[in-house]
Design a protein around this motif. Structure first.
Motif, PDB file in Angstrom:
ATOM      1  N   ILE A 417      16.189  -9.897  11.493  1.00  0.00           N
ATOM      2  CA  ILE A 417      15.668  -8.531  11.416  1.00  0.00           C
ATOM      3  C   ILE A 417      15.157  -8.250   9.999  1.00  0.00           C
ATOM      4  O   ILE A 417      14.113  -7.624   9.819  1.00  0.00           O
ATOM      5  CB  ILE A 417      16.740  -7.507  11.854  1.00  0.00           C
ATOM      6  N   ALA A 418      15.883  -8.760   9.023  1.00  0.00           N
ATOM      7  CA  ALA A 418      15.440  -8.610   7.628  1.00  0.00           C
ATOM      8  C   ALA A 418      14.020  -9.148   7.481  1.00  0.00           C
ATOM      9  O   ALA A 418      13.150  -8.507   6.886  1.00  0.00           O
ATOM     10  CB  ALA A 418      16.390  -9.335   6.686  1.00  0.00           C
ATOM     11  N   GLY A 419      13.786 -10.321   8.061  1.00  0.00           N
ATOM     12  CA  GLY A 419      12.466 -10.935   8.004  1.00  0.00           C
ATOM     13  C   GLY A 419      11.422 -10.085   8.722  1.00  0.00           C
ATOM     14  O   GLY A 419      10.323  -9.861   8.212  1.00  0.00           O
ATOM     15  N   LEU A 420      11.784  -9.593   9.890  1.00  0.00           N
ATOM     16  CA  LEU A 420      10.858  -8.747  10.660  1.00  0.00           C
ATOM     17  C   LEU A 420      10.483  -7.494   9.886  1.00  0.00           C
ATOM     18  O   LEU A 420       9.318  -7.098   9.832  1.00  0.00           O
ATOM     19  CB  LEU A 420      11.498  -8.325  11.994  1.00  0.00           C
ATOM     20  N   VAL A 421      11.506  -6.877   9.289  1.00  0.00           N
ATOM     21  CA  VAL A 421      11.280  -5.642   8.528  1.00  0.00           C
ATOM     22  C   VAL A 421      10.321  -5.904   7.372  1.00  0.00           C
ATOM     23  O   VAL A 421       9.376  -5.142   7.145  1.00  0.00           O
ATOM     24  CB  VAL A 421      12.622  -5.062   8.008  1.00  0.00           C
ATOM     25  N   ALA A 422      10.555  -7.004   6.678  1.00  0.00           N
ATOM     26  CA  ALA A 422       9.733  -7.305   5.494  1.00  0.00           C
ATOM     27  C   ALA A 422       8.292  -7.639   5.875  1.00  0.00           C
ATOM     28  O   ALA A 422       7.363  -7.350   5.123  1.00  0.00           O
ATOM     29  CB  ALA A 422      10.355  -8.462   4.711  1.00  0.00           C
ATOM     30  N   GLU A 423       8.105  -8.240   7.040  1.00  0.00           N
ATOM     31  CA  GLU A 423       6.759  -8.653   7.454  1.00  0.00           C
ATOM     32  C   GLU A 423       5.981  -7.535   8.146  1.00  0.00           C
ATOM     33  O   GLU A 423       4.759  -7.561   8.203  1.00  0.00           O
ATOM     34  CB  GLU A 423       6.843  -9.869   8.385  1.00  0.00           C
ATOM     35  N   GLN A 424       6.716  -6.578   8.700  1.00  0.00           N
ATOM     36  CA  GLN A 424       6.104  -5.549   9.532  1.00  0.00           C
ATOM     37  C   GLN A 424       4.974  -4.775   8.837  1.00  0.00           C
ATOM     38  O   GLN A 424       3.926  -4.553   9.433  1.00  0.00           O
ATOM     39  CB  GLN A 424       7.173  -4.588  10.068  1.00  0.00           C
ATOM     40  N   PRO A 425       5.172  -4.344   7.586  1.00  0.00           N
ATOM     41  CA  PRO A 425       4.103  -3.540   6.958  1.00  0.00           C
ATOM     42  C   PRO A 425       2.746  -4.226   6.973  1.00  0.00           C
ATOM     43  O   PRO A 425       1.719  -3.562   7.066  1.00  0.00           O
ATOM     44  CB  PRO A 425       4.605  -3.349   5.524  1.00  0.00           C
ATOM     45  N   LYS A 426       2.739  -5.556   6.917  1.00  0.00           N
ATOM     46  CA  LYS A 426       1.463  -6.267   6.963  1.00  0.00           C
ATOM     47  C   LYS A 426       0.789  -6.105   8.316  1.00  0.00           C
ATOM     48  O   LYS A 426      -0.415  -6.277   8.433  1.00  0.00           O
ATOM     49  CB  LYS A 426       1.685  -7.762   6.697  1.00  0.00           C
ATOM     50  N   LYS A 427       1.603  -5.819   9.333  1.00  0.00           N
ATOM     51  CA  LYS A 427       1.059  -5.711  10.689  1.00  0.00           C
ATOM     52  C   LYS A 427       0.649  -4.290  11.060  1.00  0.00           C
ATOM     53  O   LYS A 427      -0.061  -4.086  12.025  1.00  0.00           O
ATOM     54  CB  LYS A 427       2.104  -6.182  11.708  1.00  0.00           C
ATOM     55  N   ASP A 428       1.179  -3.307  10.366  1.00  0.00           N
ATOM     56  CA  ASP A 428       0.796  -1.943  10.741  1.00  0.00           C
ATOM     57  C   ASP A 428       0.450  -1.061   9.547  1.00  0.00           C
ATOM     58  O   ASP A 428      -0.677  -0.592   9.419  1.00  0.00           O
ATOM     59  CB  ASP A 428       1.859  -1.280  11.652  1.00  0.00           C
ATOM     60  N   LEU A 429       1.409  -0.912   8.635  1.00  0.00           N
ATOM     61  CA  LEU A 429       1.175  -0.010   7.511  1.00  0.00           C
ATOM     62  C   LEU A 429      -0.048  -0.462   6.713  1.00  0.00           C
ATOM     63  O   LEU A 429      -0.819   0.369   6.219  1.00  0.00           O
ATOM     64  CB  LEU A 429       2.431   0.035   6.629  1.00  0.00           C
ATOM     65  N   HIS A 430      -0.230  -1.771   6.604  1.00  0.00           N
ATOM     66  CA  HIS A 430      -1.371  -2.312   5.871  1.00  0.00           C
ATOM     67  C   HIS A 430      -2.689  -1.687   6.320  1.00  0.00           C
ATOM     68  O   HIS A 430      -3.487  -1.245   5.494  1.00  0.00           O
ATOM     69  CB  HIS A 430      -1.411  -3.830   6.072  1.00  0.00           C
ATOM     70  N   PHE A 431      -2.890  -1.636   7.630  1.00  0.00           N
ATOM     71  CA  PHE A 431      -4.169  -1.144   8.143  1.00  0.00           C
ATOM     72  C   PHE A 431      -4.310   0.369   7.946  1.00  0.00           C
ATOM     73  O   PHE A 431      -5.377   0.868   7.638  1.00  0.00           O
ATOM     74  CB  PHE A 431      -4.332  -1.538   9.615  1.00  0.00           C
ATOM     75  N   LEU A 432      -3.179   1.054   8.099  1.00  0.00           N
ATOM     76  CA  LEU A 432      -3.186   2.503   7.852  1.00  0.00           C
ATOM     77  C   LEU A 432      -3.534   2.768   6.382  1.00  0.00           C
ATOM     78  O   LEU A 432      -4.320   3.672   6.066  1.00  0.00           O
ATOM     79  CB  LEU A 432      -1.809   3.080   8.189  1.00  0.00           C
ATOM     80  N   MET A 433      -2.971   1.949   5.510  1.00  0.00           N
ATOM     81  CA  MET A 433      -3.229   2.116   4.083  1.00  0.00           C
ATOM     82  C   MET A 433      -4.691   1.775   3.756  1.00  0.00           C
ATOM     83  O   MET A 433      -5.353   2.510   3.025  1.00  0.00           O
ATOM     84  CB  MET A 433      -2.297   1.216   3.264  1.00  0.00           C
ATOM     85  N   GLU A 434      -5.181   0.671   4.288  1.00  0.00           N
ATOM     86  CA  GLU A 434      -6.554   0.256   4.006  1.00  0.00           C
ATOM     87  C   GLU A 434      -7.539   1.323   4.476  1.00  0.00           C
ATOM     88  O   GLU A 434      -8.490   1.653   3.758  1.00  0.00           O
ATOM     89  CB  GLU A 434      -6.867  -1.093   4.679  1.00  0.00           C
ATOM     90  N   CYS A 435      -7.292   1.856   5.640  1.00  0.00           N
ATOM     91  CA  CYS A 435      -8.171   2.896   6.175  1.00  0.00           C
ATOM     92  C   CYS A 435      -8.159   4.112   5.250  1.00  0.00           C
ATOM     93  O   CYS A 435      -9.209   4.659   4.909  1.00  0.00           O
ATOM     94  CB  CYS A 435      -7.728   3.273   7.583  1.00  0.00           C
ATOM     95  N   ASN A 436      -6.972   4.505   4.840  1.00  0.00           N
ATOM     96  CA  ASN A 436      -6.885   5.679   3.974  1.00  0.00           C
ATOM     97  C   ASN A 436      -7.476   5.421   2.600  1.00  0.00           C
ATOM     98  O   ASN A 436      -8.044   6.319   1.981  1.00  0.00           O
ATOM     99  CB  ASN A 436      -5.432   6.155   3.875  1.00  0.00           C
ATOM    100  N   HIS A 437      -7.332   4.190   2.130  1.00  0.00           N
ATOM    101  CA  HIS A 437      -7.960   3.855   0.845  1.00  0.00           C
ATOM    102  C   HIS A 437      -9.471   3.946   0.961  1.00  0.00           C
ATOM    103  O   HIS A 437     -10.138   4.466   0.066  1.00  0.00           O
ATOM    104  CB  HIS A 437      -7.554   2.447   0.417  1.00  0.00           C
ATOM    105  N   GLU A 438     -10.000   3.465   2.066  1.00  0.00           N
ATOM    106  CA  GLU A 438     -11.448   3.560   2.279  1.00  0.00           C
ATOM    107  C   GLU A 438     -11.893   5.018   2.251  1.00  0.00           C
ATOM    108  O   GLU A 438     -12.870   5.368   1.595  1.00  0.00           O
ATOM    109  CB  GLU A 438     -11.817   2.946   3.626  1.00  0.00           C
ATOM    110  N   TYR A 439     -11.115   5.851   2.957  1.00  0.00           N
ATOM    111  CA  TYR A 439     -11.488   7.267   3.000  1.00  0.00           C
ATOM    112  C   TYR A 439     -11.300   7.940   1.647  1.00  0.00           C
ATOM    113  O   TYR A 439     -12.063   8.822   1.263  1.00  0.00           O
ATOM    114  CB  TYR A 439     -10.784   7.989   4.146  1.00  0.00           C
TER     115      TYR A 439
END
Lengths: 538, 538
Positions: A417-439
């Motif tokens: 689970i530790a591994g999943l938690v650490a990897e998760q942001p790359k799968k979801d938060l990353h795209f939310l962040m990139e989109c917001n950075h673009e905007y």
């Protein structure tokens, strides 16, 4: 010259490692691409980023400082109060050379991702901030390749020239504006295209003296590739900004990077962002159809590229003059209405900018937690459970083998689970962040756009006085109102384009985020359910 | 007297608020229950915890100091080196009056839970630690109601008395040990019982001068209730410790509490822990059957309670003498084997103590995160999404109502998740922590138990010399070996009891934890799935 920031040489790339405060002798002030050649006190020679060194008074007239030229400053000073204000925010928007770089948060927010690439974003920005405050010595010299200041085209042809010209140029490239169901809109080309940025390769020039990364760009409509370096993107960005910056938000490129440029992860991330940037430009009906953009994607050989480049740099339909190419098929607008529309856009973009920044701040915090302390904690829980099972196994008591195996498995599950938690942001938060950075990038352009519009409105307001004192004719004034109306239609068309993209983008990215989050929590629940299943029933 | 710690009076409870360093006059040095009556410089009178004040030399012979008496110290000093070591760890185990309170982490680890009850656990412990280092002035006086020091029974009857007595007492309460499938074991009573602790009520005494909380205890076998205050539990704990502490781990009670005693949440938590403690005692075949414990649960009136109390306090079968009541139906043991068994127990309990403490540390950290920064972050994400939706709604653009409603809902979902995250530890981690705290309490008793056993083994090892110098007879020595063998059987029986409980408890609590965690993650996934379902498909 005095070194302002530590710089670590990229191995095998003819660079020179220097430390803050070190004095080096400049042996070649401009080898191109923002590099100079220097020699340290030990006699070692190598390349150092120009931004990292400060010219000392006794360095002589080394022609390699960057920044705004005296000429640009003069243009700015010559503007009226209101347009000066507009232009000072325009100056701030020259993101590449300013500390107010709207992408600065982009890079710093990704620092969790880029811990390995030392100083990613931070130093170049620091250098840029330093430079913009030390304009006094900068202004004396002009770097031949450096960006010549904010909107020279805006200042040079000037607002008055656009508003008062007896006759507008009849350019080949007309930009139509029509009125659709949602109000004024750009005309979208019948066939659209995207451009795939791929295959980053190391190239070199100056007989191998300097290395760089070259990306392959393949427009989907031609399927014929061209290669471009980051500095070519940067050139394009500057041309688009100069040409369209008064009417269309041109988000800046991902940060310039000095250290760690050849690290795989950095290259991948930069490519992803260049891809996003190019896709944005391809999606824009005006930008994508512009000669400079088309030429960037479709030149056939080096000669054609150079010719196109020269032509683009000589383009005079830049700054507010871009509005002279627009012909709205719509009734004339009333000045009050124009002003209200402009204010509404200002209000909305400011509010959205705040919202986006808030989301970025929160997301960055969350990213740090998810990739830092949280997985560490799950790992500790996992280890503690496994340790306990090991102790239990040493009890010598019979009949607890199953329990201890189950506790061990539960412990391993928490490590997973530790591994999943650490990897998760790359799968979801990353795209939310990139989109917001673009905007955030888009929204950072609006103060200039609004500024240009407000300056034009002010000019019209002043015009009655000029008519009264016969400095301009009533016909001149009528032209001015019509032209401010054109600007307003352009703004409305751009906002409609912006909104439809925004709705699509945020819908997609939040959906993606939620989908990934659902999967994430389901995966964890399933893993824990399996771990639970191993416990003996007593 | 000088006030050592700040103390805030409980409103309406005749208490006096005092500050560290303040000098108060003692008007009544012992109103009972660890309280004294004092008067401050303003002439205000009220009750202050005895532990919170330090007697100044000119306070005179106020007979209300607590701690070890000179007599106890003398007993300790009279022991041989090895038994002195054993007894010094025994002294440490008088957890109520020592800074090494094994439940100290229990209270501090729950501080996240008890932020509102100012100073929960911390101050009384500090006071206790202070007191144990200021023994010099303590020893001169003896508090009539105070605990008279560590294992007076252990020191008084003494190891030598048990090992060398010509004839062992033939007590009515014999404690049998049999050899079962898993080795030596206590004999479990045919009918077991539990005791429900419930219905905490505020009572008062001294004509309403002092308030306290009284709990109702209902043994499941009699279904007849008795009432007890915390101080009665404390009394029972001390008696059980004195009587069984050399053979059976008696975990200490939840911390004494001065401030916030009447706060609902504190009362609930204390009751839960008293319940756990009583259940533990009921589960123990030896403790549950003991006269003192039975009398605590089954007295019929105040008179019977007082009589039973006096009787228990006069019990001489305490300390190591408890072993004289044990008659293992098993062959005599070899000293080497005895020593190996003892060492194995020492090793296991130490290792488990480390494991349990590690899990507690990790759990405490996790508790803090789950109740502190993590839900705050989810809340921020939720708020940021809702803000963004609000901004979007102000765009004036058509056709984004559904999207904005969906983003708002997604935001609210994250706020809900924040709540779930913050509440979850109470549903799962809480029980894992409580179980581990209980075991930490047990394990903290083993150094004393092991110490007593090692001391006995040392005595036997020394006995050859005593035989050679005719200080004891060979028969005496044979008795000694047999009696150390009895101690070893008792230890093995207790360990088998311990292990079977441990296996059951950890299986239950980890199962519960995982079940709750599965539910937690499933609930989140489901909530997010619902939020996702609201997004329009474009």
């Amino acid at each position: 010259a005095r070194v302002m920031y530590d710089f670590a040489a990229e191995p095998g790339n003819n660079e020179l490692t220097v430390s803050e405060g070190e004095i080096i002798t400049i042996t070649n002030p401009d080898v191109g691409g923002g590099w100079l050649e220097g020699r340290n006190s030990k006699g070692e020679r190598g390349l150092v980023p120009t931004d990292y060194v400060e010219i000392l008074p006794n360095d002589g007239k080394d022609p390699f400082s960057c920044g705004n030229s005296v000429a640009d400053q003069a243009f700015l000073d010559s503007l009226s109060a209101s347009s000066a204000q507009a232009n000072s925010s325009a100056a701030n928007s020259s993101q590449v050379s300013s500390g107010n770089d709207p992408w600065s948060a982009w890079s710093s927010s990704k620092s969790g991702n880029w811990d390995s690439t030392d100083g990613w974003g931070a130093k170049p920005e620091g250098a840029a901030a330093q430079r913009s405050t030390s304009n006094n010595w900068d202004t004396a010299f002009g770097h031949p390749q450096a960006y010549q200041g904010p909107f020279p085209g805006f200042a040079k042809p000037g607002m008055e020239q656009y508003l008062l010209a007896k006759q507008l140029a009849k350019p080949k490239e007309k930009i139509p504006i029509i009125v659709g169901d949602y109000g004024p809109m750009w005309v979208y080309p019948t066939s659209t295209f995207d451009c795939v940025v791929a295959d980053p390769r190391k190239g070199s020039k100056m007989y191998g003296l300097k290395s760089y990364i070259e990306y392959q760009l393949t427009p989907t409509n031609t399927n014929r590739s061209v290669n471009h370096r980051y500095k070519h993107f940067d050139w394009l960005y500057e041309r688009l900004l100069v040409k369209f910056g008064s009417a269309i938000p041109i988000p800046s490129l991902p940060d310039k990077q000095v250290t760690g440029r050849f690290e795989e992860e950095f290259i991948k991330m930069r490519m992803e962002r260049l891809q996003a940037w190019v896709t944005r430009m391809c999606r824009h009906p005006v930008v994508s159809e512009s000669e400079v953009f088309q030429q960037f994607l479709n030149f056939r050989d080096e000669k054609e590229w150079k010719t196109g480049k020269r032509k683009a740099e000589k383009d005079e339909l830049v700054g507010v003059m871009i509005f002279s190419t627009m012909e709205p098929e719509a009734p004339d607008l009333d000045l009050l209405e124009i002003e209200q529309k402009c204010d509404a856009v200002g209000k909305f973009t400011k509010a959205m900018d705040d919202g986006v920044k808030e989301l970025l701040t929160v997301g960055q915090e969350h990213w740090k937690r998810c990739t830092g302390p949280l997985p560490k904690e799950y790992q500790k829980i996992g280890k503690a459970l496994q340790s306990l099972a090991t102790v239990f196994s040493s009890s010598g008591y019979q009949g607890e083998t199953d329990l201890n195996a189950a506790i061990t498995e539960a412990g391993k599950t928490y490590e997973e689970i530790a591994g999943l938690v650490a990897e998760q942001p790359k799968k979801d938060l990353h795209f939310l962040m990139e989109c917001n950075h673009e905007y955030k990038g888009f929204l950072g352009c609006f103060p200039d756009i609004i500024g240009a519009h407000k300056a034009a409105i002010e000019k019209v307001k002043e015009s009655d006085k000029l008519v009264a004192t016969s400095k301009i004719t009533p016909q001149d004034k009528q032209n001015m109102v019509k032209r401010v109306g054109t600007m307003s239609y352009a703004l409305q068309a751009e906002m409609n384009h912006f909104h439809s993209n925004r709705i699509y983008d945020y819908n997609s990215v939040i959906r993606l985020y939620l989908e990934q989050q659902v999967q994430f929590y389901e995966t964890i629940a399933e893993k824990l359910r399996q771990a639970l299943g191993r416990f003996p029933v007593m």
